[in-house]
Design a protein around this motif. Structure first.
Motif, PDB file in Angstrom:
ATOM      1  N   LEU A 102     -15.143   9.555  25.011  1.00 49.91           N
ATOM      2  CA  LEU A 102     -13.526   9.453  24.532  1.00 49.91           C
ATOM      3  C   LEU A 102     -12.681   8.665  25.631  1.00 49.91           C
ATOM      4  CD1 LEU A 102     -14.881  11.909  23.802  1.00 49.91           C
ATOM      5  CD2 LEU A 102     -12.129  12.801  23.311  1.00 49.91           C
ATOM      6  N   ASN A 109     -15.067   3.970  15.094  1.00 55.99           N
ATOM      7  CA  ASN A 109     -16.538   4.620  15.472  1.00 55.99           C
ATOM      8  C   ASN A 109     -16.883   3.243  14.991  1.00 55.99           C
ATOM      9  OD1 ASN A 109     -18.048   5.613  14.009  1.00 55.99           O
ATOM     10  ND2 ASN A 109     -17.169   7.219  12.933  1.00 55.99           N
ATOM     11  N   GLN A 118      -8.600  10.471  18.243  1.00 52.78           N
ATOM     12  CA  GLN A 118      -9.688  10.930  19.162  1.00 52.78           C
ATOM     13  C   GLN A 118      -8.965  12.566  19.354  1.00 52.78           C
ATOM     14  OE1 GLN A 118     -12.099   8.638  21.575  1.00 52.78           O
ATOM     15  NE2 GLN A 118     -13.273   8.986  20.339  1.00 52.78           N
ATOM     16  N   TRP A 121      -8.974  13.973  15.798  1.00 50.75           N
ATOM     17  CA  TRP A 121      -9.963  14.034  15.337  1.00 50.75           C
ATOM     18  C   TRP A 121      -9.958  13.606  13.952  1.00 50.75           C
ATOM     19  CZ3 TRP A 121     -13.416  13.730  19.347  1.00 50.75           C
ATOM     20  CH2 TRP A 121     -14.709  13.593  19.264  1.00 50.75           C
ATOM     21  N   TRP A 130     -20.300  13.109  18.550  1.00 50.95           N
ATOM     22  CA  TRP A 130     -19.948  11.782  19.476  1.00 50.95           C
ATOM     23  C   TRP A 130     -19.737  11.617  20.685  1.00 50.95           C
ATOM     24  CZ3 TRP A 130     -16.924   7.496  17.049  1.00 50.95           C
ATOM     25  CH2 TRP A 130     -16.208   6.822  18.268  1.00 50.95           C
TER      26      TRP A 130
END
Length: 293
Positions: A102, A109, A118, A121, A130
């Motif tokens: 992250l 992506n 992030q 989401w 992930w």
């Protein structure tokens, strides 16, 4: 610069967990004395320099600055970038951004080519695809440690909580006072305990009204009283042992954390990087933990 592996935000929980006897954890913050019970209070939107600049608004936390990192008076550093999603993932997994995956507020992506937020989401992707690594709370729970998160009920099932802070038991409470009281209660509930609690409103006030505004200062004063409320309820060591230290640490979530531990141990104030100041982004009550940029 982030002191990964020796003095960064990612090193705090592994150091505490190592002191609790969790296998595979490294006590990278060598100044911290092992403790049977450790509580991390993360204050979003507050950092070392902000605290030092406002001693009159936060007298209790200011009084503890000298106890930082086992009495050295030194801070620990944020990772890069010092943004909420990245920093919370570092807190919970004990890993730097390049390892937990992250690395920022928005990232590309690789499967879709889309930019993914992030923190919120969006667009959706499987959280554990992930970020598949276990959190420190999960590893502690598996090792028999009483692992608990005490936070707002809004955060219980968010993807960020699932990938960064899950493991053990989540207990939702709305008010800061309820969280402090419950965190102290849960800390005393196990022979070995790791408790995490969280406060977002300092960060929200900074975004809405600006750091150093009257509203922000009011929130700083309020959370200072919360820290004192928690510290005064910490379980005490048995009379036959050395007196416990009640210490805390300010490390950034994006920007900040307080940590207290008992027995003969130990945390001390930790510090954010120079990126600790709140950015001009609006936060809302339904945001992810510490929703900031």
């Amino acid at each position: 610069m982030p002191e990964y592996g020796s003095g960064s935000l990612a090193d705090l929980l592994p150091t505490l967990a190592a002191g609790l006897g969790v296998p595979g954890m490294t006590p990278a913050l060598a100044e911290l004395t092992p403790a049977d019970r450790a509580c991390v209070f993360l204050i979003d939107g507050l950092g070392w320099e902000q605290l030092r600049a406002h001693p009159e608004d936060a007298p209790f936390m200011t009084s503890l600055l000298g106890s930082s990192r086992g009495g050295t008076g030194r801070p620990i550093t944020a990772g890069y970038p010092a943004t909420t999603a990245t920093s919370l993932a570092s807190v919970g997994t004990g890993l730097p951004p390049g390892a937990h995956g992250l690395p920022g507020y928005t990232v590309r992506n690789p499967d879709t080519g889309e930019l993914m937020n992030q923190l919120r989401w969006q667009p959706w992707t499987d959280p554990h695809a992930w970020q598949p690594r276990p959190t420190v709370f999960q590893l502690a729970h598996e090792a028999g440690v009483h692992a608990v998160q005490v936070s707002s009920p809004h955060f219980e099932n968010t993807p960020l909580t699932r990938v960064a802070l899950s493991g053990g038991t989540f207990l939702g409470r709305l008010s800061g006072e309820e969280r402090m009281d419950l965190a102290a209660e849960q800390l005393a509930a196990g022979d070995r305990s790791l408790v995490y609690t969280y406060y977002a409103e300092v960060d929200g006030a900074g975004h809405r009204f600006g750091v150093d505004s009257d509203t922000w200062r009011g929130q700083l004063g309020h959370v200072d009283r919360l820290v004192q409320r928690l510290a005064e309820q910490l379980p005490r060591a048995a009379p036959s042992t050395s007196p416990p230290t009640t210490a805390w640490s300010t490390c950034p979530s994006t920007r900040s954390t307080a940590s207290t531990s008992t027995r003969t141990g130990s945390c001390g104030p930790v510090s954010p990087s120079s990126a600790e100041r709140a950015a001009p982004v609006t936060s809302t009550p339904s945001r992810e933990p510490g929703a900031t940029c």
